[in-house]
Design a protein around this motif. Structure first.
Motif, PDB file in Angstrom:
ATOM      1  N   ASP A 153       0.835  -1.204   0.000  1.00  0.00           N
ATOM      2  CA  ASP A 153       0.000   0.000   0.000  1.00  0.00           C
ATOM      3  C   ASP A 153       0.868   1.253   0.000  1.00  0.00           C
ATOM      4  OD1 ASP A 153      -2.317  -1.465  -0.031  1.00  0.00           O
ATOM      5  OD2 ASP A 153      -2.721  -1.270   2.113  1.00  0.00           O
ATOM      6  N   GLU A 175       2.462   1.715  -3.422  1.00  0.00           N
ATOM      7  CA  GLU A 175       1.478   2.192  -4.387  1.00  0.00           C
ATOM      8  C   GLU A 175       1.127   3.651  -4.128  1.00  0.00           C
ATOM      9  OE1 GLU A 175      -2.975   0.849  -4.986  1.00  0.00           O
ATOM     10  OE2 GLU A 175      -1.619  -0.511  -6.018  1.00  0.00           O
ATOM     11  N   ARG A 176       1.032   4.013  -2.851  1.00  0.00           N
ATOM     12  CA  ARG A 176       0.728   5.400  -2.507  1.00  0.00           C
ATOM     13  C   ARG A 176       1.868   6.327  -2.948  1.00  0.00           C
ATOM     14  NH1 ARG A 176      -2.867   7.614   1.087  1.00  0.00           N
ATOM     15  NH2 ARG A 176      -3.425   5.527   1.773  1.00  0.00           N
ATOM     16  N   ALA A 216       1.628   6.875  -6.612  1.00  0.00           N
ATOM     17  CA  ALA A 216       0.503   7.748  -6.916  1.00  0.00           C
ATOM     18  C   ALA A 216       0.815   9.200  -6.592  1.00  0.00           C
ATOM     19  CB  ALA A 216      -0.731   7.287  -6.143  1.00  0.00           C
ATOM     20  N   GLU A 217       1.529   9.432  -5.478  1.00  0.00           N
ATOM     21  CA  GLU A 217       1.892  10.800  -5.098  1.00  0.00           C
ATOM     22  C   GLU A 217       2.854  11.412  -6.116  1.00  0.00           C
ATOM     23  OE1 GLU A 217       0.588  12.555  -2.857  1.00  0.00           O
ATOM     24  OE2 GLU A 217      -0.382  11.176  -1.463  1.00  0.00           O
ATOM     25  N   GLY A 233      -3.006   4.935  -9.469  1.00  0.00           N
ATOM     26  CA  GLY A 233      -3.168   4.154  -8.245  1.00  0.00           C
ATOM     27  C   GLY A 233      -4.512   3.473  -8.196  1.00  0.00           C
ATOM     28  N   ASP A 275     -11.158   4.178   0.505  1.00  0.00           N
ATOM     29  CA  ASP A 275     -10.767   5.582   0.370  1.00  0.00           C
ATOM     30  C   ASP A 275     -11.950   6.515   0.628  1.00  0.00           C
ATOM     31  OD1 ASP A 275      -7.999   5.181  -0.532  1.00  0.00           O
ATOM     32  OD2 ASP A 275      -8.937   4.263  -2.280  1.00  0.00           O
ATOM     33  N   TRP A 292     -14.325   9.976   4.362  1.00  0.00           N
ATOM     34  CA  TRP A 292     -12.993   9.628   3.875  1.00  0.00           C
ATOM     35  C   TRP A 292     -12.006   9.851   5.010  1.00  0.00           C
ATOM     36  CZ3 TRP A 292     -15.865  13.827   2.573  1.00  0.00           C
ATOM     37  CH2 TRP A 292     -15.354  15.101   2.882  1.00  0.00           C
ATOM     38  N   SER A 315      -5.079  10.751   5.404  1.00  0.00           N
ATOM     39  CA  SER A 315      -4.338  10.123   4.305  1.00  0.00           C
ATOM     40  C   SER A 315      -5.186  10.035   3.038  1.00  0.00           C
ATOM     41  CB  SER A 315      -3.876   8.720   4.715  1.00  0.00           C
ATOM     42  OG  SER A 315      -4.979   7.919   5.085  1.00  0.00           O
ATOM     43  N   ARG A 316      -5.719  11.167   2.611  1.00  0.00           N
ATOM     44  CA  ARG A 316      -6.525  11.181   1.389  1.00  0.00           C
ATOM     45  C   ARG A 316      -5.611  11.074   0.174  1.00  0.00           C
ATOM     46  NH1 ARG A 316     -11.033  15.773   0.259  1.00  0.00           N
ATOM     47  NH2 ARG A 316      -9.230  17.136   0.474  1.00  0.00           N
ATOM     48  N   THR A 317      -5.792  10.040  -0.631  1.00  0.00           N
ATOM     49  CA  THR A 317      -4.953   9.819  -1.801  1.00  0.00           C
ATOM     50  C   THR A 317      -5.350  10.783  -2.923  1.00  0.00           C
ATOM     51  OG1 THR A 317      -6.438   8.188  -2.795  1.00  0.00           O
ATOM     52  CG2 THR A 317      -4.796   7.363  -1.211  1.00  0.00           C
ATOM     53  N   PRO A 318      -4.466  10.983  -3.910  1.00  0.00           N
ATOM     54  CA  PRO A 318      -4.848  11.808  -5.059  1.00  0.00           C
ATOM     55  C   PRO A 318      -6.103  11.293  -5.752  1.00  0.00           C
ATOM     56  CG  PRO A 318      -2.475  11.478  -5.044  1.00  0.00           C
ATOM     57  CD  PRO A 318      -3.028  10.598  -3.961  1.00  0.00           C
TER      58      PRO A 318
END
Length: 292
Positions: free
Chosen positions: A73, A76-77, A80-81, A91, A142, A270, A274-277
């Motif tokens: 994870d 992958e994060r 994505a960042e 991601g 998410d 959410w 740690s909110r992903t893009p």
């Protein structure tokens, strides 16, 4: 220790089978088995017990699995960042929802999101509100869409109120109440009910309404799916109470206004930390921004 080895271990743990794990990972079984054996030698412990009939995790494997998932994870994060930093959204996006969500057209939102961000892998889970909140807190999901009684609010997550709705009665077409314009909780209390399991958010809103009115009722059937509730109501096995905005989707039943009906609130939730893009982009698609 390599990320690919961790992917192989997770695949075997989830399928309990080396052949199916290799198929999932698009690799020949001998290569997968070799990499897992290599990892076991590096760790100094067997991760799986193998017999002619089954494959299962050893205690060492059970201990290794959560950290392996966290590592993947995190990797992958990180990717994505980096992609987001150069203007790309990649991601994964894991979305959860209750079956009766009505404030957002989730399929439509996912369609729009997919058009904008085709490189994001999307997974969808359906569950109860309290389960979805826990999965968002744990990072499994998410974004989630849920419904709660007006007396409750999501805890440990960022939340945006989407809509408020009232419950309506749902009865069989040949039920004596089917022709009535409205009904009271007192009148409904005489009927057998089909409802969600005790303790779930969808059940609590009805339980609280009857309790506040000083009325008891008999829940004869407990089911986990709102759609199946209607399938039991249709043949006359009982009556139910479901959100009015969801009710138009039902077939084979009649809905009736409830004069003193309980209300519920639908939320999007959410992670606050740690909110992903991909999550941020999806929330923007449904009109929720950083300051919403």
């Amino acid at each position: 220790m390599e990320l690919q080895q961790m992917r192989y271990v997770i695949a075997v743990a989830e399928t309990n089978n080396f052949t199916r794990a290799a198929e999932r990972c698009l690799v020949v079984q001998s290569a997968l088995s070799h990499q897992i054996a290599r990892l076991e030698r590096e760790l100094g412990a067997k991760l799986f017990e193998r017999t002619s009939r089954r494959v299962r995790l050893t205690p060492a494997g059970e201990a290794f699995l959560p950290s392996a998932r966290q590592c993947l994870d995190a990797a992958e994060r990180a990717a994505a960042e980096v992609a987001a930093a150069v203007g790309e959204v990649r991601g994964r996006l894991a979305v959860g929802l209750i079956p009766t969500v009505a404030a957002v057209d989730v399929p439509g939102a996912l369609r729009d999101f997919r058009r904008l961000y085709p490189q994001v892998r999307i997974s969808l889970r359906v569950g109860a509100s309290e389960e979805l909140v826990e999965q968002v807190r744990e990072g499994v999901l998410d974004v989630a869409f849920l419904g709660l009684p007006t007396t409750a609010r999501p805890e440990g997550v960022a939340a945006h109120e989407l809509a408020r709705d009232r419950l309506v009665a749902v009865v069989a077409p040949d039920h004596p109440l089917a022709g009535e314009p409205s009904v009271s909780l007192q009148r409904l209390s005489c009927e057998d009910f089909v409802d969600l399991p005790a303790g779930t958010a969808g059940r609590i809103q009805s339980d609280q309404a009857f309790s506040a009115a000083g009325i008891g009722r008999n829940v004869a059937f407990e089911v986990t799916s709102a759609d199946f509730i209607a399938r039991l109501v249709g043949p006359g096995l009982g009556v139910a109470m479901l959100p009015s905005a969801y009710a138009p989707q039902l077939v084979g039943v009649v809905t009736i206004e409830v004069a003193d009906a309980p209300a519920r609130v639908e939320y999007a939730v959410w992670s606050p930390v740690s909110r992903t893009p991909a999550a941020a982009a999806f929330l923007a698609v449904i009109g929720i921004t950083e300051h919403s």
